[in-house]
Motif scaffolding. Structure first.
Motif, PDB file in Angstrom:
ATOM      1  N   ALA A   1       0.847  -1.192   0.000  1.00  0.00           N
ATOM      2  CA  ALA A   1       0.000   0.000   0.000  1.00  0.00           C
ATOM      3  C   ALA A   1       0.881   1.240   0.000  1.00  0.00           C
ATOM      4  CB  ALA A   1      -0.919  -0.010   1.217  1.00  0.00           C
ATOM      5  N   GLY A   2       0.715   2.095  -1.003  1.00  0.00           N
ATOM      6  CA  GLY A   2       1.637   3.212  -1.177  1.00  0.00           C
ATOM      7  C   GLY A   2       1.056   4.591  -0.963  1.00  0.00           C
ATOM      8  N   HIS A   3      -0.077   4.695  -0.264  1.00  0.00           N
ATOM      9  CA  HIS A   3      -0.640   6.026   0.016  1.00  0.00           C
ATOM     10  C   HIS A   3       0.016   6.576   1.279  1.00  0.00           C
ATOM     11  CE1 HIS A   3      -3.262   9.408   0.402  1.00  0.00           C
ATOM     12  NE2 HIS A   3      -3.809   8.952   1.518  1.00  0.00           N
ATOM     13  N   PHE A   4       0.837   7.624   1.110  1.00  0.00           N
ATOM     14  CA  PHE A   4       1.547   8.219   2.237  1.00  0.00           C
ATOM     15  C   PHE A   4       1.219   9.712   2.334  1.00  0.00           C
ATOM     16  CE2 PHE A   4       4.232   4.614   0.880  1.00  0.00           C
ATOM     17  CZ  PHE A   4       4.256   3.896   2.065  1.00  0.00           C
ATOM     18  N   VAL A   5       1.461  10.244   3.521  1.00  0.00           N
ATOM     19  CA  VAL A   5       1.264  11.670   3.777  1.00  0.00           C
ATOM     20  C   VAL A   5       2.487  12.198   4.512  1.00  0.00           C
ATOM     21  CG1 VAL A   5      -1.256  11.488   3.867  1.00  0.00           C
ATOM     22  CG2 VAL A   5       0.072  11.176   5.952  1.00  0.00           C
ATOM     23  N   ARG A   6       2.627  13.528   4.534  1.00  0.00           N
ATOM     24  CA  ARG A   6       3.702  14.151   5.299  1.00  0.00           C
ATOM     25  C   ARG A   6       3.165  14.477   6.688  1.00  0.00           C
ATOM     26  NH1 ARG A   6       6.811  19.519   3.143  1.00  0.00           N
ATOM     27  NH2 ARG A   6       6.285  18.456   1.165  1.00  0.00           N
ATOM     28  N   SER A   7       3.725  13.835   7.710  1.00  0.00           N
ATOM     29  CA  SER A   7       3.240  14.054   9.077  1.00  0.00           C
ATOM     30  C   SER A   7       3.749  15.388   9.618  1.00  0.00           C
ATOM     31  CB  SER A   7       3.687  12.909   9.988  1.00  0.00           C
ATOM     32  OG  SER A   7       5.096  12.807  10.006  1.00  0.00           O
ATOM     33  N   GLY A   8       3.328  15.728  10.831  1.00  0.00           N
ATOM     34  CA  GLY A   8       3.673  17.016  11.412  1.00  0.00           C
ATOM     35  C   GLY A   8       5.165  17.264  11.551  1.00  0.00           C
ATOM     36  N   ASP A   9       5.948  16.206  11.798  1.00  0.00           N
ATOM     37  CA  ASP A   9       7.396  16.364  11.939  1.00  0.00           C
ATOM     38  C   ASP A   9       8.134  16.147  10.627  1.00  0.00           C
ATOM     39  OD1 ASP A   9       7.078  13.659  11.619  1.00  0.00           O
ATOM     40  OD2 ASP A   9       8.104  13.081  13.473  1.00  0.00           O
ATOM     41  N   GLY A  10       7.393  16.031   9.527  1.00  0.00           N
ATOM     42  CA  GLY A  10       8.018  15.892   8.219  1.00  0.00           C
ATOM     43  C   GLY A  10       8.214  14.467   7.751  1.00  0.00           C
ATOM     44  N   THR A  11       8.047  13.475   8.639  1.00  0.00           N
ATOM     45  CA  THR A  11       8.244  12.081   8.220  1.00  0.00           C
ATOM     46  C   THR A  11       7.151  11.661   7.236  1.00  0.00           C
ATOM     47  OG1 THR A  11       7.034  11.316  10.164  1.00  0.00           O
ATOM     48  CG2 THR A  11       9.437  11.370  10.325  1.00  0.00           C
ATOM     49  N   ILE A  12       7.530  10.788   6.308  1.00  0.00           N
ATOM     50  CA  ILE A  12       6.579  10.244   5.334  1.00  0.00           C
ATOM     51  C   ILE A  12       5.941   9.020   5.973  1.00  0.00           C
ATOM     52  CG2 ILE A  12       6.295   9.274   3.032  1.00  0.00           C
ATOM     53  CD1 ILE A  12       8.817  10.794   2.201  1.00  0.00           C
ATOM     54  N   ALA A  13       4.612   9.048   6.104  1.00  0.00           N
ATOM     55  CA  ALA A  13       3.935   8.001   6.853  1.00  0.00           C
ATOM     56  C   ALA A  13       2.618   7.623   6.200  1.00  0.00           C
ATOM     57  CB  ALA A  13       3.685   8.459   8.291  1.00  0.00           C
ATOM     58  N   ALA A  14       2.157   6.416   6.532  1.00  0.00           N
ATOM     59  CA  ALA A  14       0.813   5.981   6.135  1.00  0.00           C
ATOM     60  C   ALA A  14      -0.197   6.763   6.964  1.00  0.00           C
ATOM     61  CB  ALA A  14       0.669   4.482   6.372  1.00  0.00           C
ATOM     62  N   PRO A  15      -1.454   6.796   6.548  1.00  0.00           N
ATOM     63  CA  PRO A  15      -2.466   7.551   7.298  1.00  0.00           C
ATOM     64  C   PRO A  15      -2.587   7.168   8.776  1.00  0.00           C
ATOM     65  CG  PRO A  15      -3.312   6.997   5.133  1.00  0.00           C
ATOM     66  CD  PRO A  15      -1.999   6.290   5.266  1.00  0.00           C
ATOM     67  N   ASP A  16      -2.250   5.927   9.134  1.00  0.00           N
ATOM     68  CA  ASP A  16      -2.351   5.524  10.543  1.00  0.00           C
ATOM     69  C   ASP A  16      -1.080   5.801  11.326  1.00  0.00           C
ATOM     70  OD1 ASP A  16      -0.616   3.600   9.553  1.00  0.00           O
ATOM     71  OD2 ASP A  16      -1.658   1.901  10.479  1.00  0.00           O
ATOM     72  N   GLY A  17      -0.093   6.436  10.687  1.00  0.00           N
ATOM     73  CA  GLY A  17       1.141   6.803  11.384  1.00  0.00           C
ATOM     74  C   GLY A  17       2.310   5.879  11.163  1.00  0.00           C
ATOM     75  N   ALA A  18       2.131   4.765  10.464  1.00  0.00           N
ATOM     76  CA  ALA A  18       3.258   3.876  10.166  1.00  0.00           C
ATOM     77  C   ALA A  18       4.240   4.598   9.251  1.00  0.00           C
ATOM     78  CB  ALA A  18       2.767   2.586   9.513  1.00  0.00           C
ATOM     79  N   ARG A  19       5.498   4.695   9.658  1.00  0.00           N
ATOM     80  CA  ARG A  19       6.474   5.509   8.933  1.00  0.00           C
ATOM     81  C   ARG A  19       7.204   4.705   7.857  1.00  0.00           C
ATOM     82  NH1 ARG A  19       9.908   7.696  13.866  1.00  0.00           N
ATOM     83  NH2 ARG A  19       9.622   5.502  14.414  1.00  0.00           N
ATOM     84  N   LEU A  20       7.410   5.347   6.718  1.00  0.00           N
ATOM     85  CA  LEU A  20       8.148   4.755   5.608  1.00  0.00           C
ATOM     86  C   LEU A  20       9.640   4.798   5.929  1.00  0.00           C
ATOM     87  CD1 LEU A  20       7.987   3.614   2.683  1.00  0.00           C
ATOM     88  CD2 LEU A  20       8.216   5.979   1.876  1.00  0.00           C
ATOM     89  N   LEU A  21      10.342   3.670   5.699  1.00  0.00           N
ATOM     90  CA  LEU A  21      11.748   3.550   6.099  1.00  0.00           C
ATOM     91  C   LEU A  21      12.669   3.400   4.895  1.00  0.00           C
ATOM     92  CD1 LEU A  21      11.353   1.018   9.065  1.00  0.00           C
ATOM     93  CD2 LEU A  21      11.269   3.531   9.154  1.00  0.00           C
ATOM     94  N   ASP A  22      13.955   3.726   5.138  1.00  0.00           N
ATOM     95  CA  ASP A  22      14.979   3.450   4.132  1.00  0.00           C
ATOM     96  C   ASP A  22      15.589   2.076   4.413  1.00  0.00           C
ATOM     97  OD1 ASP A  22      16.763   3.751   6.256  1.00  0.00           O
ATOM     98  OD2 ASP A  22      17.451   5.739   5.626  1.00  0.00           O
ATOM     99  N   ALA A  23      16.573   1.675   3.625  1.00  0.00           N
ATOM    100  CA  ALA A  23      17.147   0.332   3.759  1.00  0.00           C
ATOM    101  C   ALA A  23      17.828   0.113   5.106  1.00  0.00           C
ATOM    102  CB  ALA A  23      18.134   0.077   2.626  1.00  0.00           C
ATOM    103  N   ALA A  24      18.257   1.194   5.775  1.00  0.00           N
ATOM    104  CA  ALA A  24      18.892   1.075   7.085  1.00  0.00           C
ATOM    105  C   ALA A  24      17.869   1.040   8.212  1.00  0.00           C
ATOM    106  CB  ALA A  24      19.867   2.242   7.296  1.00  0.00           C
ATOM    107  N   GLY A  25      16.582   1.151   7.868  1.00  0.00           N
ATOM    108  CA  GLY A  25      15.540   1.124   8.886  1.00  0.00           C
ATOM    109  C   GLY A  25      15.269   2.474   9.513  1.00  0.00           C
ATOM    110  N   ALA A  26      15.739   3.553   8.886  1.00  0.00           N
ATOM    111  CA  ALA A  26      15.524   4.899   9.413  1.00  0.00           C
ATOM    112  C   ALA A  26      14.321   5.547   8.731  1.00  0.00           C
ATOM    113  CB  ALA A  26      16.769   5.761   9.203  1.00  0.00           C
TER     114      ALA A  26
END
Length: 238
Positions: free
Chosen positions: A102-127
């Motif tokens: 599922a690829g629908h993401f939003v920009r959260s208040g702190d700038g992180t790219i996240a799913a609507p429920d707050g699950a954050r999108l990560l890079d290969a290092a897990g950040a």
């Protein structure tokens, strides 16, 4: 009815019930972004009881359909789709990591790219991937590189199918072992992948499993009536 047949019928009924549950879940998620359908695979389990063996049916596995869903252009900059195999790597709000298409993401208040429920999108290092403060335009390259106003700031991880464990819920799967990124993965921006459930096929399978369950139930009820009739007959004679 032979007593040895009863556990076989009950096992068969259990398999059909599990099929119904799986297919019903598929149908319920026919419009869930990135959802992958699952199908039951039955197998034979041979029981040895000191005499003749009994062949028992059982659910061997719930296989996930690897075929992609339909891609729909949305134009939203944080609607992302993987063009090929693999999963996005997410950090769940309650802790732990998961894989999802599922690829629908939003920009959260702190700038992180996240799913609507707050699950954050990560890079290969897990950040977590975060859009720099004040950035206006986010651009995704086909190789997963992200840039904001022309300045690179992160690389989306695309994790291989072998790292996907059991389904957690909806389009998400547990991370199994170590997250193994796919080299050369391709992504698309402004596009969403839909569910790969084939509603007509799923409905036909649901009807088939329901009918098989009901057929076995009829056999069990008929045997129950036969036993009652025998007991009533002997009771009257005595």
């Amino acid at each position: 009815m032979d007593k040895a047949i009863l556990p076989v019928l009950l096992a068969g009924q259990r398999v059909q019930h599990q099929r119904v549950d799986l297919v019903a879940n598929n149908l319920a998620n026919a419009s869930t972004d990135g959802f992958r359908a699952q199908y039951a695979v039955a197998s034979e389990h041979v029981m040895l009881r000191g005499g003749p063996s009994i062949s028992m049916p059982r659910l061997a596995a719930a296989l996930t359909d690897p075929r992609p869903g339909t891609l729909t252009t949305t134009g939203a900059p944080l609607d992302l789709a993987i063009d090929g195999p693999g999963f996005f790597l997410l950090a769940l709000p309650g802790g732990g990591q998961a894989l999802s298409r599922a690829g629908h993401f939003v920009r959260s208040g702190d700038g992180t790219i996240a799913a609507p429920d707050g699950a954050r999108l990560l890079d290969a290092a897990g950040a977590p991937l975060a859009v720099p403060q004040g950035a206006a335009e986010v651009v995704l390259s086909a190789d997963g590189a992200l840039s904001a106003d022309g300045v690179p700031f992160g690389q989306i991880a695309v994790i291989g199918p072998s790292s996907a464990g059991p389904r957690l819920s909806g389009a998400r799967f547990a991370l199994q072992g170590v997250a193994e990124p796919i080299e050369g993965a391709r992504l698309r921006q402004g596009v969403l992948e839909g569910s790969n459930v084939q509603p007509v096929q799923a409905l036909a399978e649901l009807i088939d499993a329901s009918r098989r369950y009901e057929m076995i139930q009829s056999l069990l009820e008929e045997d129950d009536r036969r036993i009652r009739n025998v007991i009533e007959t002997f009771s009257r004679q005595t």
